[in-house]
Design an enzyme around this catalytic site. Structure first.
Site, PDB file in Angstrom:
ATOM      1  N   ASP A  30      41.416   1.487  22.638  1.00 28.40           N
ATOM      2  CA  ASP A  30      41.536   0.530  20.877  1.00 28.40           C
ATOM      3  C   ASP A  30      41.585   2.682  20.569  1.00 28.40           C
ATOM      4  OD1 ASP A  30      39.654  -1.706  19.815  1.00 28.40           O
ATOM      5  OD2 ASP A  30      40.419   0.823  18.111  1.00 28.40           O
ATOM      6  N   PHE A 147      38.657 -17.825  24.731  1.00 28.33           N
ATOM      7  CA  PHE A 147      38.485 -18.913  24.185  1.00 28.33           C
ATOM      8  C   PHE A 147      36.783 -19.079  23.662  1.00 28.33           C
ATOM      9  CE2 PHE A 147      41.677 -21.175  26.110  1.00 28.33           C
ATOM     10  CZ  PHE A 147      42.219 -22.066  24.933  1.00 28.33           C
ATOM     11  N   GLY A 261      25.750 -28.303   7.061  1.00 27.04           N
ATOM     12  CA  GLY A 261      24.699 -27.463   6.544  1.00 27.04           C
ATOM     13  C   GLY A 261      25.597 -26.330   5.648  1.00 27.04           C
ATOM     14  N   GLY A 265      31.931 -20.244   8.804  1.00 29.81           N
ATOM     15  CA  GLY A 265      32.782 -18.704   9.075  1.00 29.81           C
ATOM     16  C   GLY A 265      33.138 -18.079   9.860  1.00 29.81           C
ATOM     17  N   CYS A 268      37.218 -16.066  12.896  1.00 32.28           N
ATOM     18  CA  CYS A 268      38.528 -16.968  13.462  1.00 32.28           C
ATOM     19  C   CYS A 268      38.336 -18.195  12.703  1.00 32.28           C
ATOM     20  CB  CYS A 268      37.782 -17.418  14.857  1.00 32.28           C
ATOM     21  SG  CYS A 268      37.308 -15.218  16.086  1.00 32.28           S
ATOM     22  N   LYS A 271      40.312 -18.231   8.831  1.00 35.25           N
ATOM     23  CA  LYS A 271      41.784 -17.976   8.825  1.00 35.25           C
ATOM     24  C   LYS A 271      42.398 -18.441   9.931  1.00 35.25           C
ATOM     25  CE  LYS A 271      41.769 -14.184  12.427  1.00 35.25           C
ATOM     26  NZ  LYS A 271      42.909 -14.387  14.028  1.00 35.25           N
TER      27      LYS A 271
HETATM   28  C1  UGA Z   1      35.245 -20.183  17.408  1.00 38.40           C
HETATM   29  C2  UGA Z   1      35.661 -21.082  18.235  1.00 38.40           C
HETATM   30  O1  UGA Z   1      34.376 -21.874  18.578  1.00 38.40           O
HETATM   31  C3  UGA Z   1      35.698 -19.927  19.716  1.00 38.40           C
HETATM   32  O2  UGA Z   1      35.670 -20.733  20.544  1.00 38.40           O
HETATM   33  C4  UGA Z   1      36.686 -19.050  19.893  1.00 38.40           C
HETATM   34  O3  UGA Z   1      37.451 -18.674  20.906  1.00 38.40           O
HETATM   35  C5  UGA Z   1      36.585 -17.939  18.569  1.00 38.40           C
HETATM   36  O4  UGA Z   1      35.816 -18.740  17.272  1.00 38.40           O
HETATM   37  C6  UGA Z   1      37.690 -17.740  18.669  1.00 38.40           C
HETATM   38  O5  UGA Z   1      39.040 -18.293  17.787  1.00 38.40           O
HETATM   39  O6  UGA Z   1      37.595 -16.682  18.772  1.00 38.40           O
HETATM   40  P1  UGA Z   1      33.193 -17.891  17.234  1.00 38.40           P
HETATM   41  O7  UGA Z   1      33.786 -18.068  15.420  1.00 38.40           O
HETATM   42  O8  UGA Z   1      32.322 -17.306  17.846  1.00 38.40           O
HETATM   43  O9  UGA Z   1      33.731 -19.228  18.060  1.00 38.40           O
HETATM   44  O10 UGA Z   1      31.763 -19.490  16.183  1.00 38.40           O
HETATM   45  P2  UGA Z   1      31.888 -20.633  16.434  1.00 38.40           P
HETATM   46  O11 UGA Z   1      31.065 -20.510  17.251  1.00 38.40           O
HETATM   47  O12 UGA Z   1      32.542 -21.623  16.048  1.00 38.40           O
HETATM   48  O13 UGA Z   1      30.945 -21.321  15.282  1.00 38.40           O
HETATM   49  C7  UGA Z   1      32.262 -20.762  13.811  1.00 38.40           C
HETATM   50  C8  UGA Z   1      31.256 -21.359  12.331  1.00 38.40           C
HETATM   51  O14 UGA Z   1      30.783 -22.473  12.371  1.00 38.40           O
HETATM   52  C9  UGA Z   1      30.038 -20.127  12.295  1.00 38.40           C
HETATM   53  O15 UGA Z   1      29.231 -19.982  10.567  1.00 38.40           O
HETATM   54  C10 UGA Z   1      28.674 -21.582  12.649  1.00 38.40           C
HETATM   55  O16 UGA Z   1      27.500 -21.511  11.793  1.00 38.40           O
HETATM   56  C11 UGA Z   1      29.116 -23.134  12.296  1.00 38.40           C
HETATM   57  N1  UGA Z   1      28.951 -24.386  12.828  1.00 38.40           N
HETATM   58  C12 UGA Z   1      29.053 -24.346  14.124  1.00 38.40           C
HETATM   59  C13 UGA Z   1      28.714 -24.633  12.045  1.00 38.40           C
HETATM   60  O17 UGA Z   1      28.490 -24.537  10.560  1.00 38.40           O
HETATM   61  N2  UGA Z   1      28.158 -26.247  12.271  1.00 38.40           N
HETATM   62  C14 UGA Z   1      28.883 -26.441  13.781  1.00 38.40           C
HETATM   63  O18 UGA Z   1      27.858 -27.690  14.363  1.00 38.40           O
HETATM   64  C15 UGA Z   1      28.819 -25.395  14.410  1.00 38.40           C
END
Ligand code: UGA
Length: 441
Positions: A30, A147, A261, A265, A268, A271
């Site tokens: 890095d 993922f 809710g 955000g 990932c 954007k």
């Molecule tokens: C997401 C994907 O879930 C991963 O599979 C992917 O690898 C990753 O992006 C990436 O592209 O690197 P992540 O950003 O860590 O993962 O978070 P998530 O668990 O997907 O949650 C994303 C947002 O959705 C959070 O703000 C969470 O609070 C919100 N969310 C999630 C909801 O509002 N409702 C839900 O039912 C689930």
């Protein structure tokens, strides 16, 4: 195998440690000296459960080293490109400058037959371009999307739901001889998860790149779907959590990612859907992704709605009112505040004249760096001192378990907004609180 990992952020640091724990000889690279210094000492430069243990374990065995010098990637059989692809300022497109810079600086150190595995989330077409750029080195490019979810990154990397290899293909769409060799190399890298029965999908470059953005777009759509239902519930007095339970029992729909809710955000989902729309436009198929514009709007409307709710419970104005915001990270078990709905709502309320105090178990430092004008407290009770309204914005376990009576003695007015639909309304109301939520009566 000897493995290099270029980029040691949320993705790369976990990938490097996980590869070392699978028995490979890993160097993580890095440009950020502070990050590398921390990783060398076995400290995670961000909050991610189980990562510190994995770093210590792998580091102690001497199989995991970190460097700021890309020359140290020389000699690795596989080079994983794990750098970020943030949204361009003022545009929907992804900024590929980190990908281009890392591949460009790696090229002089590649040997014929080396495998370069792209993991960053990129617009479809990027792999094809990079493969051409790498052709003179004799290295083979494979697209191997990632993922992992923050908060579960170690588990997701060591035991993924699936592995995807996008290989170079010939005119008939079959993997080239080089592609087949690269596949064998990756099979060896991932021997442990493959041995556990992890499904493997082998594709061409375009499909592999699309798989990643398609998956994130689907997840974003699922969340915005339920949040759109929340708007309907708000207009009719229905309860979106019960609605989600009921439709979720249908296995074709499924209950996961149907939590209404404040919406999605992070670094990932937001954007990625925007970059996907931008790429579809370039490809002349923007209509195909027109629905993602709506997904984005539904998502952003939730943030506005919660500010309106705060105003409503504060008798029409939040000017001069004290607001306690529980949560700053974009989701629990992370200290990541990139495009965090919690922080964005906190900042909005502060800009609209409220006195906002934010707390978070892990993300205060990152939140303060982004919004220094907000007030910060280390615990929920401290944040709630004298509050006119409390907003639960990120559903950390400790906020889900909050005792309404314990919090009552801190606040000026017993008003709670459940921005993640995780509290028991009956319990809070029984303790004398005005309870309001998104999509719930
Ligand atoms: C997401 C994907 O879930 C991963 O599979 C992917 O690898 C990753 O992006 C990436 O592209 O690197 P992540 O950003 O860590 O993962 O978070 P998530 O668990 O997907 O949650 C994303 C947002 O959705 C959070 O703000 C969470 O609070 C919100 N969310 C999630 C909801 O509002 N409702 C839900 O039912 C689930």
């Amino acid at each position: 195998m000897r493995v290099s990992v270029i980029g040691c952020g949320y993705l790369g640091a976990v990938h490097a440690a996980a590869m070392a724990s699978l028995g490979h000889e890993v160097v993580g690279i890095d440009v950020d000296e502070r990050k590398v210094a921390a990783l060398r000492e076995g400290r995670a430069p961000f909050y991610e459960p189980s990562l510190p243990e994995l770093l210590t374990e792998a580091g102690a065995g001497g199989h995991l080293t970190f460097s700021t010098d890309i020359a140290d990637a020389h000699g690795a059989d596989v080079h994983f490109v794990c750098v970020g692809t943030p949204q361009m300022t003022g545009e929907f497109r992804a900024d590929l400058s980190y990908v281009d810079a890392s591949v460009g600086s790696l090229a002089p150190y590649l040997r014929p037959g080396d495998v370069v595995a792209g993991k960053s989330t990129v617009p479809v077409g990027t792999a094809e371009r990079l493969a051409e750029q790498l052709a003179p080195t004799g290295a083979v490019l494979v697209w191997n999307p990632e993922f992992l979810r923050e908060g579960f990154a170690v588990q997701d990397t060591l035991h993924p739901d699936r592995l995807v290899y996008g290989l170079p293909t010939d005119d008939d769409g079959e993997p080239t001889a080089e592609g087949r060799k690269a596949r064998d190399v990756l099979d060896e890298v991932y021997a442990t998860p493959l041995g556990e029965g992890t499904p493997l999908v082998v594709t061409d470059y375009a499909t592999a790149q699309l798989v990643k953005v398609a998956a994130n777009s689907f997840l974003a759509t699922k969340i915005s779907f339920i949040n759109a239902m929340a708007e309907l519930c708000e207009a009719t007095g229905a309860d979106v959590t019960r609605l989600a339970d009921a439709i979720g029992y249908d296995a074709r729909i499924g209950r996961r990612f149907l939590n209404a809710g404040l919406g999605f955000g992070g670094g990932c989902l937001p954007k990625d859907i925007r970059a996907f729309m931008a790429r579809a436009g370039e490809l002349g198929v923007s209509d195909a992704l027109g629905f993602l514009r709506e997904v984005d709007s539904v998502n952003m409307r939730r943030r506005v709605r919660v500010v309106d709710l705060a105003r409503e419970v504060c008798d029409g104005s939040i000017v001069g009112r004290r607001v306690a915001v529980l949560g700053a990270a974009f989701k629990p078990d992370s200290d990541d505040v990139r495009d965090s709905p919690a922080l964005s709502v906190a900042a909005q309320m502060q800009l609209q004249g409220a006195h906002v105090t934010v707390t978070d178990p892990q993300a205060i430092e990152n939140a303060r760096a982004k919004w220094p004008d907000l007030h910060f407290a280390t615990t929920a009770v401290e944040a709630a001192q004298g509050a006119d309204v409390v907003l639960l914005a990120t559903e950390w376990q400790e906020y889900r378990e909050l005792d309404p009576d314990a919090l009552a003695s801190a606040v000026a007015h017993k008003r709670i907004l459940d921005g993640r639909n995780v509290l028991d309304p009956a319990r809070w109301r029984a303790a004398g609180w005005t309870y309001r939520a998104l999509g719930r009566p």
